[in-house]
Design an enzyme around this catalytic site. Structure first.
Site: not given
Ligand code: FPP
Length: 247
Positions: A24, A41, A135
Site C-alpha cells: 500500500d 505503481h 520460492l
Molecule cells: C496500493 O497503493 C497498491 C496497489 C493498488 C497496486 C499494487 C501494484 C504494484 C505494487 C505494482 C505492480 C505489482 C506487481 C505484482 C508487478 P495505492 O494506489 O492504494 O496507494 P495509496 O493508498 O497511497 O493511494
C-alpha cells in the site's frame, strides 16, 4: 522513525515459511513527489523485485502479494488500465529471471475479468515458472477474501445439493480445499505498508493466526531491510495459537 541500522534476522531462529504483503502507498508516494499515480505503481514494481530477492535470501518459501483487489476495479479506468499494463509488463519482463531464481509464480483471483493481453501474460508466466522450488510467489489479482469464501461456500453447497457431500462433514479442511489458496499453508507473517491498520478484505480465512507487522514505509520505498525488520519482529513474537504456551 526508520532506523539507519540494517535489521539482522536470526537465520537460526524461527523463520516465517509464508509471508503475505498488502502493498500500500503507491499513490501517496507519487503524490508526495508531484508525480502521477501511475509512476507510483511503476516504482512499486521495483519494490516487488527487491522483496522477491530478499525473500529468497532469507529462506522464505512462500511470498503472497496483494497486487489488485476486486475493489480496485472501481478506480478510474485510466488507473485500472495502467495497473493491467504494468502487470503484463512485469510478467513479460521478469519471467526469465524468475525462472533462473527458481521462483514459481501462481496468480490467484478472478482472472476472467482481466484484459485478455494481461491475462495471457500472467498465464504464460505461470506456465513458464512452473516447477520452481526456491520460492512460491502468489500474485493475488482481482482477489478479495470475502469473494473467495463465498465462491468456496457456493461450490460446497452445490456438491451437497448433488448428494456428493454431507453438510455435517463440512469442516475447516473441507472449506480450505475449496478456497483459491487450497494446499498453501496459511501466512505466518502479514505485512502491511503505508501505516494503515486494516486488512482490506485480504485472505480473511487464511490470516486467522498470522502475526501482523504494519510499517509506515510506503510500498515503493519498501527495501530489503524493511523485509528483514518485519521478519525480526516476527522472530520476537510469542505465537500461541490460542493456547497459553508457545507453539
Ligand atoms: C496500493 O497503493 C497498491 C496497489 C493498488 C497496486 C499494487 C501494484 C504494484 C505494487 C505494482 C505492480 C505489482 C506487481 C505484482 C508487478 P495505492 O494506489 O492504494 O496507494 P495509496 O493508498 O497511497 O493511494
Amino acid at each position: 522513525m526508520k532506523s539507519n541500522v540494517p535489521a539482522r534476522i536470526d537465520m537460526s531462529g524461527p523463520m516465517p515459511r509464508h509471508v503475505a504483503v498488502i502493498m500500500d502507498g503507491n499513490g501517496r508516494w507519487a503524490r508526495r513527489q508531484g508525480l502521477p499515480r501511475k509512476t507510483g505503481h511503476e516504482a512499486g514494481m521495483n519494490a516487488v523485485r527487491t522483496t522477491i530477492e530478499a525473500s529468497v535470501d532469507a529462506g522464505i518459501k512462500i511470498l503472497t502479494l496483494f497486487a489488485f483487489s476486486t475493489d480496485n476495479w472501481n478506480r478510474p479506468s485510466e488507473e485500472v488500465s495502467a495497473l493491467m499494463s504494468l502487470l503484463k509488463a512485469y510478467a513479460e519482463r521478469e519471467c526469465s529471471e524468475l525462472v533462473e531464481k527458481g521462483v514459481e509464480v501462481r496468480v490467484l483471483g478472478t482472472l476472467a475479468r482481466m484484459q485478455p493481453s494481461a491475462r495471457e501474460a500472467v498465464e504464460r508466466i505461470m506456465r513458464e515458472t512452473e516447477g520452481g522450488t526456491t520460492l512460491r510467489l502468489n500474485l493475488m489479482i482481482s482477489y478479495s477474501g470475502r469473494e473467495d469464501i463465498l465462491t468456496a461456500v457456493r461450490r460446497l453447497a452445490a456438491r451437497a445439493r448433488a448428494g456428493e457431500l454431507d453438510p455435517a462433514e463440512i469442516d475447516e479442511a473441507c472449506l480450505e480445499r475449496a478456497l483459491l489458496t487450497s494446499g498453501i499453508p496459511d501466512p505466518d507473517l502479514l505485512i502491511r505498508t503505508s501505516g494503515e491498520c486494516r486488512i482490506s478484505n485480504f485472505m480473511l480465512w487464511q490470516i486467522s493466526y498470522s502475526e501482523i507487522h504494519i510499517t509506515p514505509v510506503l510500498w515503493p520505498d519498501f527495501s530489503r531491510d524493511d523485509l528483514f525488520a518485519a521478519v525480526l519482529d516476527y522472530q520476537r513474537r510469542d505465537r500461541r495459537f490460542g493456547r497459553i504456551t508457545s507453539a
